[in-house]
Write an enzyme that holds these catalytic residues in place. Sequence first.
Site, PDB file in Angstrom:
ATOM      1  N   GLY A   1      44.156  96.295  35.092  1.00  0.00           N
ATOM      2  CA  GLY A   1      43.616  95.311  36.145  1.00  0.00           C
ATOM      3  C   GLY A   1      42.891  96.392  37.291  1.00  0.00           C
ATOM      4  O   GLY A   1      41.898  96.001  37.973  1.00  0.00           O
TER       5      GLY A   1
ATOM      6  N   PRO B   1      38.507 102.068  39.873  1.00  0.00           N
ATOM      7  CA  PRO B   1      39.371 102.801  40.742  1.00  0.00           C
ATOM      8  C   PRO B   1      38.185 103.734  41.618  1.00  0.00           C
ATOM      9  O   PRO B   1      37.129 104.127  40.810  1.00  0.00           O
ATOM     10  CB  PRO B   1      40.118 103.539  40.160  1.00  0.00           C
TER      11      PRO B   1
ATOM     12  N   LYS C   1      37.681 102.494  32.538  1.00  0.00           N
ATOM     13  CA  LYS C   1      38.326 100.983  32.217  1.00  0.00           C
ATOM     14  C   LYS C   1      39.177 101.307  30.963  1.00  0.00           C
ATOM     15  O   LYS C   1      38.511 101.868  30.127  1.00  0.00           O
ATOM     16  CB  LYS C   1      36.988 100.174  32.033  1.00  0.00           C
TER      17      LYS C   1
ATOM     18  N   ASP D   1      30.737  88.278  27.316  1.00  0.00           N
ATOM     19  CA  ASP D   1      31.615  88.160  28.505  1.00  0.00           C
ATOM     20  C   ASP D   1      30.943  88.412  29.743  1.00  0.00           C
ATOM     21  O   ASP D   1      31.313  89.376  30.669  1.00  0.00           O
ATOM     22  CB  ASP D   1      32.874  89.141  28.261  1.00  0.00           C
TER      23      ASP D   1
END
Length: 779
Positions: free
Chosen positions: A493, A497, A515, A612
Amino acid sequence: MKKLDFVHGKAKKHSTSFNTSTISMSFLQPFCLLLLCFSLKYCCCTDTFTSNQFIRNNETIASNGNSFKLGFFSPVNTTNLYVGIYYNVPLITAVWVANREKPINDSSGLFAIAEDGNLVVLNGQKQIMWSTNISDYRGNSSAQLLDTGNLVLRDNSSGRILWQSFEHPSDSFVQKMKLGTQIGTDEKYVMTSWKSPTDPSIGSFSAGVGPLNIPQVFVWNGSYPHWRSGPWNGQIFIGIPNMETVYNNGFNFVDDKEGSAYLTFTYANESTITYFSLNSGGTLVQKYWNDGKQDWQVTWSAPRNDCDLYGKCGLFGSCHLSGSPICTCLKGFEPKNLEEWNRGNWTSGCVRTMNLQCDRNNTEDKEDGFLKLTNMKLPDFGVWSNAPEGECGSQCFHNCSCIAYAYYTGIGCMHWTHGLIDIQKFSGHTGATLYLRVAYTELDKKKSMKVFIVITVILGSTAIAICAYFFWMRIRRKRGTKQQSERYLMKEGDAYPKYSNEGLPGDKGQEVAVKRLSRSSGQGLEEFMNEVVVISKLQHRNLVRILGCCVEKEEKMLVYEYMPNGSLDTFLFDQQEKVHLDWSKRINIIEGIGRGLLYLHRDSRLKIIHRDLKASNILLDEELNPKISDFGMARIFGGNQDQANTRRVVGTYGYMAPEYAMGGRFSEKSDVFSFGVLLLEIAWKLWNEQKVLELMDPRICDPSFKTEIWRYVNVGLLCVQDFAQDRPTVSTVLSMLSSEIADLPTPKQPAFTERLPSAETSQNTRSVNNVTVTIVEGR
Ligand SMILES: *[C@@H]1O[C@H](CO)[C@@H](O)[C@H](O)[C@H]1NC(C)=O
Ligand SMILES: *[C@@H]1O[C@H](CO)[C@@H](O)[C@H](O)[C@H]1NC(C)=O
Ligand SMILES: *[C@@H]1O[C@H](CO)[C@@H](O)[C@H](O)[C@H]1NC(C)=O
Ligand SMILES: *[C@@H]1O[C@H](CO)[C@@H](O)[C@H](O)[C@H]1NC(C)=O
Ligand SMILES: *[C@@H]1O[C@H](CO)[C@@H](O)[C@H](O)[C@H]1NC(C)=O
Ligand SMILES: *[C@@H]1O[C@H](CO)[C@@H](O)[C@H](O)[C@H]1NC(C)=O
Ligand SMILES: *[C@@H]1O[C@H](CO)[C@@H](O)[C@H](O)[C@H]1NC(C)=O
Ligand SMILES: *[C@@H]1O[C@H](CO)[C@@H](O)[C@H](O)[C@H]1NC(C)=O
Ligand SMILES: *[C@@H]1O[C@H](CO)[C@@H](O)[C@H](O)[C@H]1NC(C)=O
Ligand SMILES: *[C@@H]1O[C@H](CO)[C@@H](O)[C@H](O)[C@H]1NC(C)=O
Ligand SMILES: *[C@@H]1O[C@H](CO)[C@@H](O)[C@H](O)[C@H]1NC(C)=O
């Protein structure tokens, strides 16, 4: 009284038997003597009328092809009558008015050819309200309304044109009309605005082609420039953003180099009813007749915002719409009057901070140089030079009176010698590159060299490090070591960062985003690597670059370029952040995503379906330019393939097209669906939230703003139609957004996908899909 509707060739429903009825007039006034010798006839069933014919109130003549009509009309909310030419559509909108300054106040007016051959408008007292004023003519003439909307007065015996309405424009510029100067007549053809929407008399604005050197279109307020199109490059005016997409529709600038130069336009589809008019507020608008709605629609207008206003930021000031404040001094310049400048009064402009060497007479000094400014609206008063591209700069450099130059294909070399005025910095890829002369000290040569070296070192060492890392991994794998490299893992999740550099071996401070893909994604290693390699070859400004990847057993991680502004969903759904997203930024984001998607679908060497697309997968760079990311679910299509099936439906419900969510069929159109949802999220929510409207700069919020949002919502609805074949392709979507396709189809019932909790949905459900799609009645 019978309504007469004269149509050439076929007198439609109201065919009439008037043709020789003669009227008698009272010739009490001296003016009437002009008409004395004639017995006047109704002018019937033709586009031509001659000296013994006339038109009166409630009668019209139609042009040969039925495109235009001529007759009496009253502007909205008034009873004044004017003679005008208008398109043959139910809503009378005059494109030319004869007696602009002198309306007729009753229904007894006449439009006729006087004894001296002039066209005249007479009132009930037979006073001349308007005349073509040809003084040196005595003869028989006839007038014809051509199918272009041009009213032509000809000498009967020679056919010579004595007068034509195209050479005396009102506020409108229709196809085939000329705007400019004509040889011999020394007359300038300019459009002049009406005083108000209800008063056709000459208002304070005019529009036309500016003083010739490099052709530009101007709107003037009185004698002051109000708006400027920027130079003509042979195809478009380069100071109008997005003109490529909106107008490659037959503008032509004709300059015979003998004093005759004019602008005309012809649409490829001549049956499109469209024209330009200069409204009483000084805005040049392009109108288009929407047959479905039976109304005129504005497809383009200028000026649209504060930056478009001529000289908004004064001399040497540059206007950037998304800047705050919008005006800044060019580099090397400072406000002339700091106090006024800070107060938002930018008209006094900027002055040089450091004199040029040219002006200092000190030969010891280092030489001046040029600053490169990209995506600019070039300043006014450019002087054309015949220098070829290679010499444009040096010619300017060696002439102290040259303070800036630019080279633009289709125009050539341009120099500026005086103050630079009306400069804009555009967002995106429009505009031209301007080179500005500044003193040596203003050039940060050393600094930029330093930055260049640092970047090279960082990129080089990162590349080496990543290679080394993979090499090392390979060796380790061969040895069959079971060691886990936990230090690269992050919490699930934690998609982007802010800093993740401690993990990368050999890092030199470059910020990247990492990721982590789920263990259960089920994608084989070979497939994954193949995809990474393929996608790393894609290069587009609206796609995030993949810098590398890490694979360790089941763990897969992707290293992306770092995007300081995070993802779009934080901006859209966060109360505080969304304030920063005004409409122009939203447009930029939508268009950017569209272009990125177009590249994936059509313009790259491969055909890629993203599968997506959603707000959390759109990253934003420093300037809030969108970049599509996360190709974890992307599929590459072979040559002629345009649809594929999968049993494993991955993606995010709410963004998924119904045929994909339910049947596993995916194609370009399923991406279009997701794009539509995104578009609605970006546009619709803004529309719905009155609060945001308040927060917007009232100056940006011009009347066309609502229409524009509405247009975006409409396109969004077209993208989320139930059946894939009804949805437009991305390229069509882009054309629709840019108004190239003016007449949008009405969307069918949008798809409604029930939100099912499913083990098969993507692990990443961070984005909020709280958009409600509602069919809204057009207003
Ligand atoms: C012109 O037409 C209007 C309505 O169409 C009618 O009210 C008016 O009386 C007519 N005038 C003349 C002079 O025919
Ligand atoms: C005409 O009058 C109506 C009603 O008074 C008004 O709403 C409209 O704005 C007016 N139109 C113009 C162009 O003045
Ligand atoms: C119409 O105009 C004429 C002169 O142009 C004037 O004599 C007449 O009184 C006006 N009629 C009305 C009703 O205003
Ligand atoms: C025609 O000439 C008269 C007198 O010279 C002038 O008042 C009028 O404005 C002119 N009309 C046009 C349409 O130029
Ligand atoms: C105009 O036409 C009439 C009738 O055809 C003719 O009698 C007259 O001589 C013509 N006038 C000129 C100046 O040609
Ligand atoms: C002028 O020419 C038109 C069309 O060519 C013709 O109908 C008309 O009778 C002519 N008028 C005169 C006065 O000769
Ligand atoms: C046009 O110029 C007049 C007078 O110079 C000024 O009062 C007015 O505000 C200007 N209009 C616009 C839209 O700039
Ligand atoms: C031209 O425009 C008309 C009306 O907008 C439309 O019906 C027609 O199909 C168009 N023709 C072409 C070739 O696009
Ligand atoms: C803007 O500044 C100029 C001088 O710098 C001054 O003459 C002008 O009055 C100011 N305009 C306004 C609206 O304050
Ligand atoms: C530079 O020199 C020229 C002549 O040599 C002189 O006319 C000019 O005023 C000088 N300029 C300055 C800024 O000193
Ligand atoms: C420098 O440029 C100006 C303006 O373009 C021109 O008039 C002048 O002749 C040029 N001087 C030289 C030495 O080329």
